[in-house]
Write a protein that holds these residues in place. Sequence first.
Motif, PDB file in Angstrom:
ATOM      1  N   LEU A   1       2.772  10.704  -2.499  1.00 47.11           N
ATOM      2  CA  LEU A   1       1.481  11.366  -2.274  1.00 47.11           C
ATOM      3  C   LEU A   1       0.920  11.136  -0.879  1.00 47.11           C
ATOM      4  CD1 LEU A   1      -0.310  10.753  -5.688  1.00 47.11           C
ATOM      5  CD2 LEU A   1       0.842  12.812  -4.892  1.00 47.11           C
ATOM      6  N   ASP A   2       1.320  10.016  -0.239  1.00 39.00           N
ATOM      7  CA  ASP A   2       0.808   9.718   1.098  1.00 39.00           C
ATOM      8  C   ASP A   2       1.153  10.805   2.114  1.00 39.00           C
ATOM      9  OD1 ASP A   2      -0.636   7.461   0.798  1.00 39.00           O
ATOM     10  OD2 ASP A   2       0.980   6.071   1.308  1.00 39.00           O
ATOM     11  N   PHE A   3       2.233  11.551   1.838  1.00 43.19           N
ATOM     12  CA  PHE A   3       2.684  12.550   2.812  1.00 43.19           C
ATOM     13  C   PHE A   3       1.871  13.839   2.737  1.00 43.19           C
ATOM     14  CE2 PHE A   3       6.222   9.711   1.836  1.00 43.19           C
ATOM     15  CZ  PHE A   3       6.520   9.258   3.111  1.00 43.19           C
ATOM     16  N   ILE A   4       1.053  13.947   1.682  1.00 47.18           N
ATOM     17  CA  ILE A   4       0.185  15.122   1.539  1.00 47.18           C
ATOM     18  C   ILE A   4      -1.170  14.732   2.109  1.00 47.18           C
ATOM     19  CG2 ILE A   4      -0.889  16.691  -0.135  1.00 47.18           C
ATOM     20  CD1 ILE A   4       1.526  16.108  -1.985  1.00 47.18           C
ATOM     21  N   GLN A   5      -1.549  15.320   3.228  1.00 49.12           N
ATOM     22  CA  GLN A   5      -2.732  14.872   3.973  1.00 49.12           C
ATOM     23  C   GLN A   5      -3.508  16.084   4.489  1.00 49.12           C
ATOM     24  OE1 GLN A   5      -3.215  11.580   5.996  1.00 49.12           O
ATOM     25  NE2 GLN A   5      -1.859  10.399   4.686  1.00 49.12           N
ATOM     26  N   THR A   6      -4.664  15.798   5.069  1.00 45.10           N
ATOM     27  CA  THR A   6      -5.433  16.888   5.687  1.00 45.10           C
ATOM     28  C   THR A   6      -5.319  16.843   7.217  1.00 45.10           C
ATOM     29  OG1 THR A   6      -7.383  15.479   5.669  1.00 45.10           O
ATOM     30  CG2 THR A   6      -7.154  17.000   3.827  1.00 45.10           C
ATOM     31  N   THR A   7      -4.737  15.780   7.747  1.00 44.10           N
ATOM     32  CA  THR A   7      -4.649  15.599   9.211  1.00 44.10           C
ATOM     33  C   THR A   7      -3.839  16.712   9.864  1.00 44.10           C
ATOM     34  OG1 THR A   7      -4.570  13.253   8.753  1.00 44.10           O
ATOM     35  CG2 THR A   7      -3.998  13.918  10.997  1.00 44.10           C
ATOM     36  N   ARG A   8      -4.323  17.180  11.001  1.00 44.01           N
ATOM     37  CA  ARG A   8      -3.548  18.135  11.820  1.00 44.01           C
ATOM     38  C   ARG A   8      -3.011  17.369  13.026  1.00 44.01           C
ATOM     39  NH1 ARG A   8      -2.081  23.016   9.444  1.00 44.01           N
ATOM     40  NH2 ARG A   8      -3.056  22.650   7.451  1.00 44.01           N
TER      41      ARG A   8
ATOM     42  N   ARG B   1       0.819  -1.226   0.000  1.00 43.14           N
ATOM     43  CA  ARG B   1       0.000   0.000   0.000  1.00 43.14           C
ATOM     44  C   ARG B   1       0.845   1.265   0.000  1.00 43.14           C
ATOM     45  NH1 ARG B   1      -4.521  -2.039   4.261  1.00 43.14           N
ATOM     46  NH2 ARG B   1      -5.497  -3.456   2.814  1.00 43.14           N
ATOM     47  N   THR B   2       1.938   1.255   0.785  1.00 41.24           N
ATOM     48  CA  THR B   2       2.683   2.507   0.982  1.00 41.24           C
ATOM     49  C   THR B   2       3.902   2.622   0.096  1.00 41.24           C
ATOM     50  OG1 THR B   2       4.109   1.511   2.646  1.00 41.24           O
ATOM     51  CG2 THR B   2       2.097   2.553   3.447  1.00 41.24           C
ATOM     52  N   GLY B   3       4.358   1.488  -0.466  1.00 38.79           N
ATOM     53  CA  GLY B   3       5.683   1.441  -1.082  1.00 38.79           C
ATOM     54  C   GLY B   3       6.661   0.944  -0.022  1.00 38.79           C
ATOM     55  N   ALA B   4       7.780   0.365  -0.495  1.00 41.53           N
ATOM     56  CA  ALA B   4       8.674  -0.343   0.432  1.00 41.53           C
ATOM     57  C   ALA B   4       9.424   0.598   1.376  1.00 41.53           C
ATOM     58  CB  ALA B   4       9.656  -1.201  -0.348  1.00 41.53           C
ATOM     59  N   TYR B   5       9.772   1.801   0.921  1.00 40.59           N
ATOM     60  CA  TYR B   5      10.513   2.707   1.825  1.00 40.59           C
ATOM     61  C   TYR B   5       9.673   3.018   3.058  1.00 40.59           C
ATOM     62  CZ  TYR B   5      11.998   7.066   3.931  1.00 40.59           C
ATOM     63  OH  TYR B   5      12.337   8.031   4.856  1.00 40.59           O
TER      64      TYR B   5
END
Length: 357
Positions: free
Chosen positions: A310-317, A157-161
């Motif tokens: 793209l996973d690092f771009i989020q709406t979470t605060r 889901r996230t990629g191996a890194y």
Amino acid sequence: MNKHCLVTGGSGFIGQHLLALLTRQGHSATLLMRQPQTLPALRTQVEQLGGRGELMTAVAGDLGLAGLGLDAAAREQVRQPDVVFHLGAQFAWGLAAEQARRVNVEGALAVAELAAQQGSRLLMVGGFMLANHGHLQRIGIDLQRPERTDWDKVYQRTGAYEGSKLEAHFRVRVRMAELQAPLTMVHPATVCGHSRSGHILPAQPLAGLIGNLAGGLLGAIPGSAAHWLPLVSVDFLAELIVAAAFDGQQAGQEILALDAATPNLQGMLQQLAHTLGVSAPSRHMPIPLLRALLKIPGVPRLLRTDAESLDFIQTTRFNTAATQALAQRHQLHWPDIGQALQATARYLANEPSAVQG
Ligand SMILES: NC(=O)c1ccc[n+]([C@@H]2O[C@H](COP(=O)([O-])OP(=O)(O)OC[C@H]3O[C@@H](n4cnc5c(N)ncnc54)[C@H](OP(=O)(O)O)[C@@H]3O)[C@@H](O)[C@H]2O)c1
């Protein structure tokens, strides 16, 4: 009092700034390096960043090898550091799972065991997504019983890194608890250049984003007006890491190194574009659409963007109260993140070789 430290990942971006700060404060450091013959160049670089190169020594080692690739003489040289700073990681999008696991997970476990055997505190650098529990659950991590997690699925889901960084975190935490050894974790947001000089290395994700903006490759803003890419400047991150490492109260703690004043992605791109003298994208593109586009062969290369980023771009605060308290306790002052962003863009614009081609 001056301390002796063992540092993995010292030649990397965060590592260079950490070494500059540690040695400026008079602490000495032995570096575990894949290429110890590059120590003289690293000393020069650390001196340019304000540190003292003569306080650094190196041993040959590799996180991906059994026993960290340390020979008997090197094992002797890494005896009884006060703190082991573990920053080393293989960072790249599209890594093979086996390679990522060997270096980032097994390597981290070996460093943890070394720290425990030597009676040293381990300061491990993770990543800010570890503080986003909703995200961790969505990608399949069992937060109550992490050992039940199907890591292969998480990697898919996230990629191996990123998968390997997450697995390393949970497995090292369990191992250090079993060994009853002291552990402090620092979880950085995406790292921005130095808040005044703007210094950044070309392989950094933020340098890649700025390069894309400068090259006119960003036609739209990923996500919505609520999306952001949390940042921390590398100099302030180094200060937080050092403060956490030598503060007895931080044993067993996790510090989120994230500047809550980071603007949303649109504001950030506008600031960067203004500094670079280019126009900023104004339309938004939903992340799922962008993700779908990036599945088309050739598109990631064309856009110089990988779906894993793209996973690092989020709406979470995030709740940064513990970080604010640590900064206050050690009288650390958060630099202005807008100025750090502008300094980073200026640095990259003035050093075209620092922008990945
Ligand atoms: N930069 C960010 O935005 C960010 C954000 C959150 C977390 N982090 C984490 O912070 C840490 C440092 O990141 P960074 O940006 O400074 O990374 P970096 O610039 O890519 O540096 C990576 C370091 O790891 C070393 N390394 C890689 N593979 C190794 C191996 N097999 N054995 C020994 N050393 C190895 C590299 O040494 P060589 O000189 O031999 O290549 C280099 O010193 C990493 O754990 C990363 O996951 C970074």
